[in-house]
Design an enzyme around this catalytic site. Structure first.
Site, mmCIF file in Angstrom:
data_model
loop_
_atom_site.group_PDB
_atom_site.id
_atom_site.type_symbol
_atom_site.label_atom_id
_atom_site.label_comp_id
_atom_site.label_asym_id
_atom_site.label_seq_id
_atom_site.Cartn_x
_atom_site.Cartn_y
_atom_site.Cartn_z
ATOM 1 N N ASP A 80 0.448 -1.304 0.103
ATOM 2 C CA ASP A 80 -0.162 0.119 0.353
ATOM 3 C C ASP A 80 0.910 1.139 -0.277
ATOM 4 O OD1 ASP A 80 -1.746 1.705 0.561
ATOM 5 O OD2 ASP A 80 -2.304 1.210 2.294
ATOM 6 N N TYR A 134 -6.594 15.841 -9.439
ATOM 7 C CA TYR A 134 -5.596 15.294 -9.905
ATOM 8 C C TYR A 134 -4.844 16.073 -10.805
ATOM 9 C CZ TYR A 134 -4.570 12.029 -13.536
ATOM 10 O OH TYR A 134 -3.577 10.575 -14.265
ATOM 11 N N VAL A 146 -2.704 18.811 -10.315
ATOM 12 C CA VAL A 146 -1.927 18.969 -9.050
ATOM 13 C C VAL A 146 -1.346 18.004 -8.523
ATOM 14 C CG1 VAL A 146 -1.435 20.607 -6.479
ATOM 15 C CG2 VAL A 146 -3.328 21.317 -8.646
#
Length: 235
Positions: A61, A158, A160
């Protein structure tokens, strides 16, 4: 292990899966396919092994510092090295038609955690392994939506996040100048994936090609640049 060790995040589907496949077809590369979902990750790695490719799975993760540290410890113990890191895992969480002024803070936080902080954590954890051998290739899968030269409306978090990822590419490349570790960003284009949708004009094979090219650059290859279709594009 005498093979190059290649790490691909978000490798269980789409562009990431195809990057694993294409890297696996390169002679002398052992691919570690990572994904959050163990069932899907194992299935993806097994499919590539059935194709005769040298691929294994490890759960990761990228938004979890603990998960990244555990992965880095396993990699050092099991493989003794890290040669290639492809930061492919990414999310686009902006609702359709979203604009900056009506966007939700949770969207920004979750997007930046995956698209920016994840690659940062992995660089901090794995670059020391690359430095041991004086060799490394880091590929950040970015997007044309993050280009300042062509910035527009829509999907603000998204956009940025990918601009920030490009900035990370530049500063990391500068930090590692002369180390033998090359760091670049790439845009796969609009690709037929779960994120890109069925109407996208490009195949996953086309989308993955530049990432694999950057992951296997010669020692005199570029660093700190942004590419699409193996050609530099404006930031």
């Amino acid at each position: 292990m005498d093979k190059r060790i290649a790490i691909v995040t978000g490798g269980n589907r789409g562009i990431g899966f195809e990057i694993c496949r294409q890297l696996g077809r390169h002679g002398g590369v052992h691919v570690v396919l990572t994904a959050r979902d163990g069932t899907k990750g194992n299935a993806a790695a097994r499919k590539l092994r059935d194709e005769g490719l040298d691929v294994e799975f490890y759960p990761l993760d990228v938004t979890s510092e603990r998960s990244v540290k555990t992965f880095a410890g396993w990699l050092e113990s099991a493989c003794k090295r890290c040669d290639i890191l492809v930061n492919n895992a990414g999310v686009m969480l902006d609702p359709r038609g979203s604009r900056v002024l009506d966007s939700k803070l949770v969207t920004w936080r979750d997007t930046l955690e995956t698209n920016l902080i994840g690659p940062l954590l992995l660089a901090q954890a794995l670059v020391p392994l690359m430095k041991r051998n004086g060799y490394g290739r880091i590929v950040n899968v970015s997007s044309g939506q993050g280009q300042l030269s062509d910035m527009g409306v829509g999907t603000p978090a998204y956009r940025v996040s990918k601009t920030a990822l490009n900035a990370l590419t530049r500063t990391l490349a500068a930090d590692l100048k002369g180390s033998g570790i090359l760091v670049n960003s790439m845009c796969p284009g609009w690709v037929k994936t779960d994120m890109g949708g069925a109407g996208a004009p490009r195949t996953v094979e086309q989308g993955a090609d530049t990432a694999v090219w950057l992951a296997t650059l010669p020692d005199d290859g570029p660093s700190g640049d942004f590419f699409r279709d193996r050609r530099p594009i404006p930031w």
